[in-house]
Design a protein around this motif. Structure first.
Motif: not given
Length: 397
Positions: A39-63
């Motif tokens: 999708a052209g998205v990066t976790f903790n990337g520099d683009a304004p549409w990138d996802i800035q993750v503060h806790s690895d709990e996010v990944y578990q919840r998504i999966l």
């Protein structure tokens, strides 16, 4: 107690997550990183549409929970994104929910079976969405919407701002219905009375508007005072009478596939033989027997978006399609205008709500904006008539 605390209690849900941590470089599992990359998205990337993750709990919840986990972890402050609408546009453009289906298969199957086995929009459930969504407080909607209080897609052709787009929409509806002074107009799902007020004032019709929200009824009655407008708190299935024209704006999304036959049979029963019915509804680009679980839980309980296939199938031998108008991209513009108004008004209304509500509402408006920009969502105005209507219908834009 703040209004949102009362709202939370209605959900009967114990929220997980303790807020954001200070970590900012947590690596996602490979499967999520690859899907985001598509999708052209990066976790903790520099683009304004990138996802800035503060806790690895996010990944578990998504999966494990898919869309529900993604949305709830945002509400919990576990991740952020500068341009949420662009993030969702990118994710939905690659049909991310289908690609993740294998990981959250249990939750997906629960959603599908729930919609197949139960009538989630029965008469007994009809008032749930009013209580949970529309009754949270008129102050939120007054802050967000334009002066007509239109909580549906505006028509942005030749409009420079939200108010003009909504007036364009209201007037176009009246012209499509060919309203004439003295006619009786039934509005199924009247909101805060914007269309009823406009049609009575500018086209001289008598209006019965119905809603399943006490807050909407109260404000609509105040706004339509002095006009030939009645606002009733009633389910559409309980209506009687005969009307020259019928309209329904932004309500069909709450009807549900199991109830489509009785819905259109009700319209047929209430409308005069030479009448017209205009259906204004969100549509989806393909038939699916489920809804987004986050939207279902927090925004529109028991909602169900129709496909063109579902609508045309149920209309067979019931009503004639005179016109089918799609202007779905205008909903992106409408939603972003609502967000701009809401954000500007937040300092004024924030004492009644909290940060979790703010994040929920931001996620709601931006995710829906991305949904329409990705063209998964459509906005249809469909004009219908009975087969024995004699007059030739000319389309209006």
């Amino acid at each position: 107690m703040a209004r949102f605390r009362q709202y939370q209690q209605k959900l009967e849900h114990t929220y997980s997550g303790s807020g954001s941590s200070t970590a900012t470089s947590l690596e996602p599992p490979g499967v999520l990183a690859k899907l985001a990359q598509q999708a052209g998205v990066t976790f903790n990337g520099d683009a304004p549409w990138d996802i800035q993750v503060h806790s690895d709990e996010v990944y578990q919840r998504i999966l494990t929970q898919g869309s529900l986990g993604f949305g709830e972890s945002y509400m919990d402050g576990l991740w952020d994104c500068l341009y949420l609408d662009q993030l969702f546009h990118r994710l939905l453009s690659i049909n991310i929910e289908e690609k993740l289906a294998g990981w959250g298969r249990f939750h997906l199957m629960v959603q599908i079976m729930r919609h197949r086995l139960f009538n989630l929009q029965s008469s007994k459930r009809a008032f749930q969405v009013g209580e949970q969504h529309y009754d949270i407080g008129n102050d939120v909607f007054e802050a967000m919407l334009d002066p007509t209080m239109s909580y549906s897609c505006g028509y942005w052709y030749q409009a420079e701002d939200l108010q003009q787009a909504q007036i364009n929409k209201l007037d176009m509806i009246c012209r499509k219905l060919q309203l004439k002074p003295g006619e009786k107009l039934l509005e199924i799902g009247c909101g805060w009375g914007g269309l009823a007020h406009y049609a009575a004032k500018h086209y001289g019709v008598e209006v019965l508007g119905i809603t399943i929200s006490k807050q909407q009824q109260k404000l609509a009655q105040e706004r339509c005072a002095g006009l030939p407008v009645e606002i009733a708190l009633v389910d559409y299935r309980d209506l009687d009478g005969e009307y020259d024209k019928i309209v329904s704006v932004g309500m069909f999304e709450h009807v549900g596939e199991k109830n489509y036959p009785v819905y259109f049979d009700t319209v047929n029963r209430l409308m005069k033989s030479d009448g017209l019915f205009l259906l204004h509804t969100i549509g989806i680009y393909k038939t699916i027997h489920r809804v987004d679980p986050w939207i279902d839980k927090y925004i529109f309980p028991n909602g169900d978006l129709p496909s063109a296939e579902q609508i045309s199938s149920v209309l067979n031998q019931r009503l004639i399609i005179e016109d089918w108008h799609n202007f779905g991209h205008d909903y992106y513009l409408t939603l972003m205008a609502w967000w701009k108004n809401f954000e500007a008004s937040w300092p004024t209304i924030s004492a009644q709500y909290d940060e979790r509500f703010y994040r929920m509402w931001k996620y709601y408006l931006h995710s829906c904006a991305g949904f329409f920009k990705a063209r998964q969502g459509q906005l249809w105005q469909i004009v219908l008539s009975k087969r024995n209507r004699a007059d030739i219908y000319r389309s209006v834009r």
